[in-house]
Design a protein around this motif. Structure first.
Motif, PDB file in Angstrom:
ATOM      1  N   MET A  49       0.853  -1.125  -0.082  1.00 35.94           N
ATOM      2  CA  MET A  49       0.112   0.041   0.060  1.00 35.94           C
ATOM      3  C   MET A  49       0.720   1.398  -0.231  1.00 35.94           C
ATOM      4  N   ARG A  50       1.911   1.304   0.813  1.00 34.13           N
ATOM      5  CA  ARG A  50       2.845   2.341   0.876  1.00 34.13           C
ATOM      6  C   ARG A  50       3.516   2.501  -0.455  1.00 34.13           C
TER       7      ARG A  50
ATOM      8  N   TYR B 271       2.188   6.881  -6.831  1.00 33.94           N
ATOM      9  CA  TYR B 271       1.072   7.969  -7.287  1.00 33.94           C
ATOM     10  C   TYR B 271       1.716   9.375  -6.923  1.00 33.94           C
ATOM     11  N   LYS B 272       2.592   9.465  -5.728  1.00 34.00           N
ATOM     12  CA  LYS B 272       2.999  10.847  -5.300  1.00 34.00           C
ATOM     13  C   LYS B 272       4.059  11.260  -6.237  1.00 34.00           C
ATOM     14  N   TYR B 273       4.853  10.218  -6.693  1.00 32.84           N
ATOM     15  CA  TYR B 273       5.957  10.783  -7.908  1.00 32.84           C
ATOM     16  C   TYR B 273       5.350  10.479  -9.419  1.00 32.84           C
ATOM     17  N   GLY B 274       4.273   9.888  -9.594  1.00 32.53           N
ATOM     18  CA  GLY B 274       3.974   9.599 -11.006  1.00 32.53           C
ATOM     19  C   GLY B 274       4.709   8.620 -11.373  1.00 32.53           C
ATOM     20  N   GLU B 275       4.990   7.415 -10.860  1.00 32.78           N
ATOM     21  CA  GLU B 275       6.294   6.571 -11.124  1.00 32.78           C
ATOM     22  C   GLU B 275       5.478   5.185 -11.586  1.00 32.78           C
ATOM     23  N   LYS B 276       5.787   4.210 -12.288  1.00 33.17           N
ATOM     24  CA  LYS B 276       5.364   3.192 -13.046  1.00 33.17           C
ATOM     25  C   LYS B 276       4.210   3.228 -13.837  1.00 33.17           C
ATOM     26  N   GLY B 277       4.364   4.129 -14.562  1.00 38.55           N
ATOM     27  CA  GLY B 277       3.172   4.482 -15.510  1.00 38.55           C
ATOM     28  C   GLY B 277       1.821   5.484 -14.902  1.00 38.55           C
ATOM     29  N   LEU B 278       1.916   5.373 -13.597  1.00 42.42           N
ATOM     30  CA  LEU B 278       0.863   5.933 -12.891  1.00 42.42           C
ATOM     31  C   LEU B 278       0.619   7.580 -12.991  1.00 42.42           C
ATOM     32  N   ALA B 279      -0.217   8.188 -13.301  1.00 44.61           N
ATOM     33  CA  ALA B 279      -0.229   9.301 -13.389  1.00 44.61           C
ATOM     34  C   ALA B 279      -0.217  10.072 -11.906  1.00 44.61           C
ATOM     35  N   LYS B 280       0.572  11.170 -11.607  1.00 45.63           N
ATOM     36  CA  LYS B 280       0.781  11.675 -10.324  1.00 45.63           C
ATOM     37  C   LYS B 280      -0.491  11.948  -9.941  1.00 45.63           C
TER      38      LYS B 280
END
Length: 259
Positions: A132-133, A139-148
């Motif tokens: 979860m962390r 999500y905080k840094y917009g990593e792994k293809g996820l939008a920030k």
């Protein structure tokens, strides 16, 4: 009977022609598979109402802004259908080596990232606070293809805290400390960071040391409290701190010896 050398030349020329045709057909297929918005191979292809295939996240974001086709500029609804044939075709062509190049490398990387995110989600849904962390960080840094997305980062950090992950508690405290995805609340931040520090988070210890040492984020400047938390960094059991931050604690303690 034609001379042997002439026959070999004719066969070589025919092979060259066939290769060119194959290359041309492959390039045409490649062009048809590329998303018109991202200009890359889609990992999650969908067919929109205009009949074109797009990367799902790209066309969803596009349609939030305007209900028009990116290709024709004509009015278009929001209905999307999974393009499973296209997805399977891309995978087969990449696996066989028919498609190569930078776009293929980018597709492979994106696929790996999506699979990594999916695996992390499975762990998180099973109650893994560390997973979860990790999702919160992505999500905080917009990593792994996820939008920030700071709101989602906060949500995952909160879930991590509730699942009993001390580093997640520290991250949640930091959210309240700086107003990330939630309004600033110094008292709530202090409670969470103190809890995380007590449970062995080096990062929480260092954050509180900095807060008291420099009087940051609404904390009173208090050398005694700063020394207390900076001193806890070395013995804290959870290694969620970078080398630079560890050195920060050691440097502060050297420069502020106890009376």
């Amino acid at each position: 009977m034609p001379p042997k050398r002439g026959l070999e030349a004719a066969e070589a020329e025919d092979a060259t022609v066939q290769l060119r045709r194959h290359k041309s057909a492959t390039e045409e297929a490649f062009a048809e598979l590329v998303c018109p918005i991202t200009f890359s191979l889609p990992v999650d292809p969908v067919t929109a109402e205009d009949g074109n295939v797009y990367e799902r996240s790209a066309i969803e974001e596009w349609l939030k802004q305007q209900l028009k086709s990116p290709v024709t500029n004509l009015a278009m609804g929001t209905k999307l259908q999974p393009a499973l044939r296209v997805k399977n075709m891309i995978r087969a062509m990449v696996t066989s080596g028919a498609l190569t190049g930078d776009k293929v490398d980018a597709w492979k990387l994106k696929l790996e990232e999506e699979e990594e995110v999916a695996e992390m989600l499975r762990k998180a849904e099973a109650g893994d606070g560390g997973a979860m962390r990790r999702l919160g960080k992505w999500y905080k840094y917009g990593e792994k293809g996820l939008a920030k997305d700071l709101a989602k980062a906060f949500e995952w950090y909160e879930k991590s805290h509730e699942a009993g992950d001390a580093s997640g508690t520290c991250c949640l405290g930091t959210c309240y400390l700086v107003g990330m995805g939630v309004p600033e609340c110094q008292s709530r931040a202090n409670t969470l960071l103190s809890e995380a520090a007590g449970r062995g988070s080096k990062l929480a210890c260092c954050t509180l040391g900095r807060a008291y040492g420099d009087g940051l984020w609404g904390f009173p400047k208090d050398e005694k409290m700063a020394r207390r938390y900076y001193s806890m960094v070395a013995s804290a059991a959870i290694h969620d701190l970078t080398g630079d931050a560890k050195e920060e604690a050691a440097t502060w303690l050297r420069e502020h010896p106890a009376a």
